[in-house]
Design a protein around this motif. Sequence first.
Motif, PDB file in Angstrom:
ATOM      1  N   GLY A  28       0.212  -1.645   0.303  1.00  0.00           N
ATOM      2  CA  GLY A  28       0.234   0.206   0.354  1.00  0.00           C
ATOM      3  C   GLY A  28       0.355   0.943   0.485  1.00  0.00           C
ATOM      4  N   TRP A  29       1.772   1.379   0.914  1.00  0.00           N
ATOM      5  CA  TRP A  29       2.990   2.643   0.553  1.00  0.00           C
ATOM      6  C   TRP A  29       3.519   3.103  -0.577  1.00  0.00           C
ATOM      7  CZ3 TRP A  29       3.850   5.619   5.093  1.00  0.00           C
ATOM      8  CH2 TRP A  29       5.127   6.312   4.526  1.00  0.00           C
ATOM      9  N   MET A  30       3.937   1.830  -0.846  1.00  0.00           N
ATOM     10  CA  MET A  30       4.805   1.407  -2.361  1.00  0.00           C
ATOM     11  C   MET A  30       3.265   2.077  -3.520  1.00  0.00           C
ATOM     12  SD  MET A  30       6.463  -1.922  -2.111  1.00  0.00           S
ATOM     13  CE  MET A  30       7.354  -1.484  -4.200  1.00  0.00           C
ATOM     14  N   ALA A  31       2.236   1.659  -3.573  1.00  0.00           N
ATOM     15  CA  ALA A  31       1.327   1.956  -4.133  1.00  0.00           C
ATOM     16  C   ALA A  31       0.912   3.444  -4.270  1.00  0.00           C
ATOM     17  CB  ALA A  31      -0.519   1.173  -4.517  1.00  0.00           C
ATOM     18  N   ALA A  32       1.004   4.149  -2.833  1.00  0.00           N
ATOM     19  CA  ALA A  32      -0.071   5.223  -2.938  1.00  0.00           C
ATOM     20  C   ALA A  32       1.231   6.722  -3.555  1.00  0.00           C
ATOM     21  CB  ALA A  32       0.152   5.217  -1.408  1.00  0.00           C
ATOM     22  N   SER A  59      -0.066  14.888  -2.877  1.00  0.00           N
ATOM     23  CA  SER A  59       0.061  15.046  -1.353  1.00  0.00           C
ATOM     24  C   SER A  59      -1.389  14.992  -1.114  1.00  0.00           C
ATOM     25  CB  SER A  59       0.337  16.485  -1.283  1.00  0.00           C
ATOM     26  OG  SER A  59       1.186  15.980   0.590  1.00  0.00           O
ATOM     27  N   VAL A  60      -1.992  15.065  -1.746  1.00  0.00           N
ATOM     28  CA  VAL A  60      -3.747  14.522  -0.942  1.00  0.00           C
ATOM     29  C   VAL A  60      -3.739  13.187  -1.509  1.00  0.00           C
ATOM     30  CG1 VAL A  60      -6.584  14.592  -1.511  1.00  0.00           C
ATOM     31  CG2 VAL A  60      -4.281  16.962  -0.854  1.00  0.00           C
ATOM     32  N   VAL A  61      -3.591  13.178  -2.571  1.00  0.00           N
ATOM     33  CA  VAL A  61      -4.126  11.414  -3.005  1.00  0.00           C
ATOM     34  C   VAL A  61      -3.205  10.765  -2.185  1.00  0.00           C
ATOM     35  CG1 VAL A  61      -3.379  10.174  -4.853  1.00  0.00           C
ATOM     36  CG2 VAL A  61      -4.407  11.783  -5.570  1.00  0.00           C
ATOM     37  N   VAL A  64      -4.560  10.148   1.339  1.00  0.00           N
ATOM     38  CA  VAL A  64      -5.748   9.470   1.158  1.00  0.00           C
ATOM     39  C   VAL A  64      -5.656   8.176   1.097  1.00  0.00           C
ATOM     40  CG1 VAL A  64      -8.305   9.424  -0.401  1.00  0.00           C
ATOM     41  CG2 VAL A  64      -7.202  11.731   0.758  1.00  0.00           C
ATOM     42  N   LEU A  65      -4.560   7.563   0.151  1.00  0.00           N
ATOM     43  CA  LEU A  65      -4.408   6.455  -0.486  1.00  0.00           C
ATOM     44  C   LEU A  65      -3.651   5.596   1.377  1.00  0.00           C
ATOM     45  CD1 LEU A  65      -3.209   6.343  -3.509  1.00  0.00           C
ATOM     46  CD2 LEU A  65      -5.862   5.305  -2.622  1.00  0.00           C
ATOM     47  N   LEU A  66      -3.106   6.568   1.968  1.00  0.00           N
ATOM     48  CA  LEU A  66      -2.467   5.834   3.137  1.00  0.00           C
ATOM     49  C   LEU A  66      -3.245   5.500   4.522  1.00  0.00           C
ATOM     50  CD1 LEU A  66       1.270   7.939   2.971  1.00  0.00           C
ATOM     51  CD2 LEU A  66       0.118   5.040   2.871  1.00  0.00           C
ATOM     52  N   ALA A  67      -4.398   6.582   3.881  1.00  0.00           N
ATOM     53  CA  ALA A  67      -5.844   6.072   4.998  1.00  0.00           C
ATOM     54  C   ALA A  67      -6.329   4.910   4.426  1.00  0.00           C
ATOM     55  CB  ALA A  67      -6.712   7.433   4.842  1.00  0.00           C
ATOM     56  N   ILE A  68      -6.735   4.733   3.221  1.00  0.00           N
ATOM     57  CA  ILE A  68      -7.008   3.273   3.172  1.00  0.00           C
ATOM     58  C   ILE A  68      -6.680   1.824   3.812  1.00  0.00           C
ATOM     59  CG2 ILE A  68      -8.147   2.238   1.211  1.00  0.00           C
ATOM     60  CD1 ILE A  68      -8.377   5.219   0.465  1.00  0.00           C
ATOM     61  N   VAL A  69      -5.123   1.818   3.526  1.00  0.00           N
ATOM     62  CA  VAL A  69      -4.519   0.973   3.917  1.00  0.00           C
ATOM     63  C   VAL A  69      -4.205   1.094   5.521  1.00  0.00           C
ATOM     64  CG1 VAL A  69      -1.860   0.419   3.685  1.00  0.00           C
ATOM     65  CG2 VAL A  69      -2.677   0.935   1.859  1.00  0.00           C
ATOM     66  N   LEU A  70      -3.862   2.223   6.058  1.00  0.00           N
ATOM     67  CA  LEU A  70      -4.334   1.887   7.308  1.00  0.00           C
ATOM     68  C   LEU A  70      -5.364   1.652   7.873  1.00  0.00           C
ATOM     69  CD1 LEU A  70      -3.710   2.203  10.512  1.00  0.00           C
ATOM     70  CD2 LEU A  70      -4.304   5.155  10.303  1.00  0.00           C
ATOM     71  N   VAL A  71      -6.576   1.382   7.360  1.00  0.00           N
ATOM     72  CA  VAL A  71      -8.034   0.786   7.182  1.00  0.00           C
ATOM     73  C   VAL A  71      -7.903  -0.950   7.373  1.00  0.00           C
ATOM     74  CG1 VAL A  71     -10.555   0.537   6.597  1.00  0.00           C
ATOM     75  CG2 VAL A  71      -9.397   2.624   7.030  1.00  0.00           C
TER      76      VAL A  71
END
Length: 268
Positions: A28-32, A59-61, A64-71
């Motif tokens: 997820g980190w790499m994809a973000a 930066s926003v994207v 947001v993606l890192l937040a989805i990964v955390l969930v």
Amino acid sequence: MEEFTEQAYLYWPLVLNGIKALMVLILGWMAAGLISSAVRTRINKTPQIDETLGSFAASVVRWVLLAIVLVAVLGIFGIEATSLVAMLGAATLAIGLALQGTLSNLAAGFMLILFRPYKLGQYVDIGGTAGTVRDLNLFFTELVTPDNVQLIVPNGEAWGAIITNFSAHATRRLDITFGIDYGDNIEQAKAVILRLAEADARVLANPDPWVRVTNLGDSSVDISTRLWCNADDYWELKWAMIQGVKEAFDAEGISIPYPHSVEIQKKG
């Protein structure tokens, strides 16, 4: 031995979940990072959109993606999104107080991108901190000084400070003052300066070059010069005029005085 086998059997699902969570987190980190870079590149390739927006949108994207990964990671351990939302809702006040500086920077970042007091590549002074804007993201503005020193300005401080943008307009006025000796010919000195200004292609014809005596100093007659030029030519023109006027004054016999005192003795 049987007890060890039983404990291993009990902890094995937790280990598997940990491995899964780690893989999701890494991927997820790499994809973000890749997606945010793609967004930045795509926006910057569009001529109608300023590249500052590309940096901010990337930066926003990413966040947001890192937040989805955390969930997703929490979901692997059985923590559902609804439970997470409930937990965050209960802790809103505490989080707000603890992160008020960060949230302030976040809000200021949106204001900066909305009103655009500066863009990438422009030279600005933000509350006494000057440099070229290299990046503007959710939380801070990155400046680079002419000697390649990185400066980080939190967006909250940038939004609340006086911003001087030296690159906002296509043209700038160059002001230089030259001092001549009281015994020199003022009109001759003015003609020398004006001749050099009109001969330099970087000096704009409109507005006209302006040369006037503006002060009678302690040791010199001060002649102020105002020239208009393209913003990109400002510094090169300034250095060229200073050197050119000095050399022309020397050739014309016009002196540039230095501070000195004259002692007058009266006979008793």
